[in-house]
Write a protein that holds these residues in place. Structure first.
Motif, short mmCIF file in Angstrom:
data_model
loop_
_atom_site.label_atom_id
_atom_site.label_comp_id
_atom_site.label_asym_id
_atom_site.label_seq_id
_atom_site.Cartn_x
_atom_site.Cartn_y
_atom_site.Cartn_z
N ARG A 510 65.85 51.39 53.19
CA ARG A 510 65.74 52.03 54.48
C ARG A 510 65.26 50.82 55.40
O ARG A 510 65.65 51.01 57.10
CB ARG A 510 64.59 53.16 54.20
CG ARG A 510 65.29 54.33 54.21
CD ARG A 510 64.50 55.58 53.51
NE ARG A 510 63.35 54.85 52.86
CZ ARG A 510 62.97 56.15 52.16
NH1 ARG A 510 63.94 57.17 51.87
NH2 ARG A 510 61.68 55.86 51.24
N ARG A 511 64.19 50.05 55.26
CA ARG A 511 64.03 48.94 55.68
C ARG A 511 64.21 47.99 55.72
O ARG A 511 64.66 46.87 56.47
CB ARG A 511 62.13 49.00 55.20
CG ARG A 511 61.49 50.27 55.91
CD ARG A 511 59.86 49.99 55.38
NE ARG A 511 59.52 48.85 56.04
CZ ARG A 511 58.81 49.08 57.15
NH1 ARG A 511 58.15 50.49 57.16
NH2 ARG A 511 57.75 48.51 57.98
N LEU A 512 64.88 46.72 54.57
CA LEU A 512 65.19 45.75 54.43
C LEU A 512 67.02 45.98 54.53
O LEU A 512 67.22 44.47 55.48
CB LEU A 512 65.11 45.23 53.11
CG LEU A 512 63.89 44.98 52.71
CD1 LEU A 512 63.08 44.33 51.78
CD2 LEU A 512 62.98 44.24 54.56
N PRO A 514 68.91 47.11 57.36
CA PRO A 514 69.66 45.94 58.19
C PRO A 514 69.95 45.18 58.63
O PRO A 514 70.83 44.27 59.33
CB PRO A 514 68.48 47.02 59.17
CG PRO A 514 67.87 47.97 57.97
CD PRO A 514 68.03 47.70 56.82
N ARG A 515 69.54 44.01 57.88
CA ARG A 515 69.51 42.65 57.40
C ARG A 515 70.84 42.52 57.76
O ARG A 515 71.23 41.13 58.21
CB ARG A 515 68.39 42.21 56.77
CG ARG A 515 66.95 42.49 57.60
CD ARG A 515 65.33 41.53 56.81
NE ARG A 515 64.80 42.12 57.01
CZ ARG A 515 64.10 41.75 56.29
NH1 ARG A 515 63.77 40.73 55.66
NH2 ARG A 515 61.97 42.38 56.86
N ALA A 518 72.72 42.65 60.73
CA ALA A 518 72.59 41.96 61.97
C ALA A 518 73.35 39.88 61.35
O ALA A 518 73.91 39.74 61.95
CB ALA A 518 71.28 41.49 61.90
N ALA B 518 68.11 44.86 63.35
CA ALA B 518 67.75 45.09 62.44
C ALA B 518 65.82 45.47 62.26
O ALA B 518 65.19 46.35 61.46
CB ALA B 518 68.19 44.36 61.77
N ARG B 519 65.11 44.81 62.72
CA ARG B 519 63.91 44.99 62.63
C ARG B 519 63.32 45.97 63.55
O ARG B 519 62.61 46.41 63.32
CB ARG B 519 63.03 43.46 63.48
CG ARG B 519 63.53 42.41 62.49
CD ARG B 519 61.87 41.52 62.17
NE ARG B 519 62.16 41.77 61.10
CZ ARG B 519 60.48 41.38 60.88
NH1 ARG B 519 60.23 40.00 61.28
NH2 ARG B 519 59.68 42.01 59.32
N LEU B 521 64.71 48.57 63.46
CA LEU B 521 65.93 49.55 62.24
C LEU B 521 64.59 49.84 61.09
O LEU B 521 64.17 50.58 60.66
CB LEU B 521 66.48 49.56 61.95
CG LEU B 521 67.66 49.84 62.91
CD1 LEU B 521 69.35 49.42 62.13
CD2 LEU B 521 68.48 51.81 63.00
N GLU B 522 64.46 48.78 60.89
CA GLU B 522 62.69 48.52 59.28
C GLU B 522 62.03 49.24 60.58
O GLU B 522 60.89 50.22 59.62
CB GLU B 522 62.52 46.85 59.33
CG GLU B 522 61.72 46.60 59.12
CD GLU B 522 61.13 45.22 58.09
OE1 GLU B 522 61.78 45.02 58.67
OE2 GLU B 522 60.57 45.09 57.37
N ALA B 523 60.97 48.76 60.90
CA ALA B 523 59.31 49.06 62.18
C ALA B 523 59.81 51.21 61.84
O ALA B 523 58.91 51.66 61.37
CB ALA B 523 60.08 48.86 63.33
N ALA B 525 61.51 52.96 59.81
CA ALA B 525 61.71 53.88 58.84
C ALA B 525 60.65 54.09 57.93
O ALA B 525 59.37 53.64 58.12
CB ALA B 525 62.89 52.15 57.51
#
Lengths: 527, 527
Positions: A510-512, A514-515, A518, B518-519, B521-523, B525
């Motif tokens: 869920r958090r990582l 998305p990298r 990118a 990406a960051r 989406l991380e924030a 989640a």
């Protein structure tokens, strides 16, 4: 789960190493694997890790041609020899235990995590064993392998020269026949890990050099075995010309080795030194990736311990949400990196067992495991410093050492840029269907992986046909994206088998994850 | 454009510093600004930078209570004093030049880029000047400011104690009235940059301590000025109890300072020490962000020089696509970080000129400039190592030092996690409309910025109302995303004014900007 438990779980439950080891002729039960890794962890934690920081402080010195290494290393190497760890996956006919390579990778993660500088000696020796097992004559194997496998000798890889770094075709070191079937080597090699030391009884240098009649370029390089001490006890014509000052791995001497008509033997065919060297590249690059995992694991363990006891504003900082976020990332990335590296290690064993497609999987995964795991090693070690706050920038906590040590791994054994080109320029065009199958497998691991896996597949198809400049500018971010997707897929599968890993898997996906997107957008943008 | 030209361009063409300086009562023409920065760059390159690596090698030693710093620093400090750089933005009535703070920020980037360890002394002294300018009595100002502004004294900030790191409310150092209007300070402070040295004539410690009648917590801390040498020439009761071993900034002594009934004066109101300290926080945090920019710039310049001359496979590695990619990222990030930091610096001047909204803009941009620019400093320095390949891990090239030095900046003056909480938990709820206006401004800079700026705005609205755990887990990736968007917007505006920057802007917006998404989406989640 601690590191040994995670490794045991992955090998037994995700990879059926018992079944694979039986097929390889060295049957191991689940309990055997657990016992071996438990014992390796005990050795690493009780015997290796306690000396890590003092060894870093002492570092290495060159004095009158002798390289002084940390005081405690002589006894440590003796214990390492006696415990027999060096031989875990080495050929049984020369004194090894002949167990799967994946088991060695697991043992090496634990050792490297305990003290990366020390573990570099066994790593290079294992590389020499690997190389000689495939390319030495029976007579050479009988003479060289037993002392290397016993770790009473250490092995080195003498490749790089000042003008020949990533481009080994520029090697200039010469080897001249001595008329009696042997050769005399003259030249200088740089960045030779553990090139000179007083710990091992002897050092066997594996050296790339050119014969007098060698064609120019990479097709004219031969491989030689050149011992520091000759069979009759004379010192050979090879000496340490200097050691490097480095930001980390202080306790591992990085030597300039000067060969002056040093006596050596040809290993394998003349002019076929580079292919021989590349044959062991998968194992060597995987080992460096495993170093990245080891540094992730050590950084995470240190940061967890510090955050649990350091109190600010009335509670342990582990409970402060931003610190919890960093610890969560460290744990999730460590778990994913370990699983990715183990996939690679098991593929090596499956390839040896003759499993269909395993060789291709190994060749695709190796550059990803090397580059992604070592980049993560530096990143996770950096988070570890940050969790410590001001204390992270003070050497006494040990957090900074992990970060300094980890930084070499993206560079040596082929820079991560070289890994990316290996994946995208060499292997994708050759093995695109196999790579796409890997991504289908990843997409099936969790619904959230479908979109990035598909985007990765589209990009792979495009890059397999693209021109060299587009490929070159896209390779590194593409490889990185692949690591995030494949690592995430492994975590998802692991969590399905072991609910205790659901937290790490959820954090990662869920958090990582998305990298990955990118970095794919970066790869596809005009350079 | 080199660093001085980029700074001059930004201050003259993007910020109209000539107009702003006129409004501040110290009119500067464009040519004045160019001449000052040209001269500062000359001083930095010719006088400071050449000694950087030797100073790192020598480091600092504590001997019999005396701190030995690198041999060349005495002459360097003398030249720094004579050149008058310390006073660029300091009050004219006490010997400064009273020029805009943005000009000091630009000079400081150049100095810090040349030798971060040395530049820390002027940085802390500038912080002391800033603090005293606002909170000292006229008598104190008359005694303390002239020698600090002349850089013949250095200033320190004595805040942290072992149990009081990010949580300064836990400060225990005591200050007891001596019955004659002064105070006696007793306690220990750690991580005191340039706390003890033999270079400056005297050292003025600004110390947080508790009065006997102080209420508990952060409302009971007072600020004191405590000189190392008293006006009558006696040594005060303050000594260095130890210096830290650190991975970088070796040439800057990081001291434990022990106060034993040291004579001191109260600065400002009793129990109002923390607010006084926070009043100078914007400038101090901005300065640390500028250090990140300086390290980006130095890493990029070193890597460019190496890549232009190192030949592999028949051409300079700068032409190898993956190296070109790394250099492109380094250049683009350096340019964006510089522009972001300058926006912050100019906002500080505009706030002083009374411009509407400038104070709020400053308070929003400060944590972003501090955290984003320092994270980028470490990252770009890491890319610089990678461009050097094996040579990057050898101290002789200087690439590793930048990386080691840069690593402190995300930690001190409030960790980057603290910056993120300051932005998201404190400032967003208070100044959401101003933050959204900043994003509208960014979205207008280039069409590609619209989507990430809108996503950032949506996330900001959500977080301004969210609970503390969600905010805490989202803050760091949110701040990072804001940096990518605002930095990208500045590069787009800069490229519109100066076509020579189109390459950097294109690289940033097309290849790096996806990291913002990406960051975010991380924030968003679940943690």
């Amino acid at each position: 789960m601690n590191a040994a438990e995670s490794l045991t779980f992955a090998l037994n439950r995700l990879h059926d190493l018992p079944g694979l080891s039986a097929r390889l002729g060295t049957p191991l039960a689940e309990e055997d694997i657990a016992a071996i890794l438990d014992e390796a962890a005990r050795f690493a934690e009780e015997r290796i890790a306690p000396g890590r920081m003092e060894a870093d402080r002492q570092g290495c010195r060159l004095e009158n041609g002798r390289v002084r290494t940390p005081a405690a290393y002589a006894a440590l190497l003796k214990d390492w020899q006696e415990a027999g760890w060096q031989g875990v996956a080495a050929p049984a006919e020369h004194g090894g235990q002949g167990l799967p390579h994946a088991l060695w990778a697991a043992v090496f993660e634990l050792a490297s995590s305990a003290d990366m500088a020390f573990a570099l000696m066994p790593m290079l020796t294992a590389g020499a064993v690997e190389l000689l097992s495939h390319h030495a004559s029976p007579d050479q194997a009988a003479r060289f392998l037993p002392p290397l496998i016993a770790a009473s000798w250490n092995g080195t890889m003498c490749l790089t020269e000042p003008q020949a770094g990533s481009d080994l075709s520029a090697v200039r070191t010469r080897a001249v026949p001595d008329g009696q079937g042997a050769f005399r080597i003259t030249g200088s090699k740089i960045y030779i890990t553990w090139g000179e030391n007083e710990l091992a009884e002897n050092t066997l240098h594996l050296v790339l050099a050119r014969l007098p009649d060698a064609p120019a370029g990479s097709r004219g390089i031969s491989l030689f075995a050149c011992p520091k001490i000759l069979p009759d006890g004379r010192r050979n014509g090879v000496r340490c010309g200097g050691i490097e000052h480095k930001p980390g791995i202080h306790a591992s001497p990085t030597c300039t080795m000067v060969f002056e008509e040093a006596e050596a033997e040809l290993v394998g065919e003349p002019h076929r030194g580079l292919p021989a060297m590349f044959a062991m590249m998968n194992a060597a690059r995987l080992a460096v990736g495993v170093e990245g995992v080891g540094q992730c694991a050590r950084a995470t363990a240190l940061a967890e311990a510090y955050a649990a006891t350091r109190v600010q504003s009335g509670r342990p900082i582990a409970e402060h949400p931003d610190v919890a976020r960093m610890l969560g990332e460290m744990r999730a990335v460590t778990a994913a990196a370990r699983l990715l590296a183990l996939d690679c290690a098991v593929s090596l064993d499956r390839a040896r067992a003759g499993d269909e497609g395993a060789e291709t999987r190994l060749s695709l995964l190796t550059p990803i495991a090397k580059a992604w795991c070592t980049d993560r090693g530096v990143e996770v070690a950096g988070l570890g410093i940050q969790v410590h706050g001001g204390a992270g920038y003070v050497e006494e906590t040990g957090a900074a050492q992990i970060w300094r040590d980890a930084r070499i791994a993206p560079i040596y054994e082929g820079t991560n840029g070289i890994q990316a080109m290996d994946l995208v320029a060499r292997k994708l065009p050759r093995d695109l269907p196999a790579f796409l199958a890997l991504l289908d497998e990843a997409a099936a691991a969790d619904p959230v992986l479908k979109t990035p896996a598909r985007a990765l597949a589209d990009t792979a198809r495009y890059l397999a046909e693209a021109g060299p400049d587009q490929v070159g500018a896209a390779a590194a971010p593409f490889l990185d994206a692949a690591g995030w997707v494949l690592g995430g897929a492994w975590l998802a599968r692991a969590a399905a088998a072991e609910p205790g890993l659901a937290r790490e898997a959820g954090f990662f996906l869920r958090r990582l994850l998305p990298r990955a997107t990118a970095r794919l957008l970066e790869a596809m943008a005009p350079a």
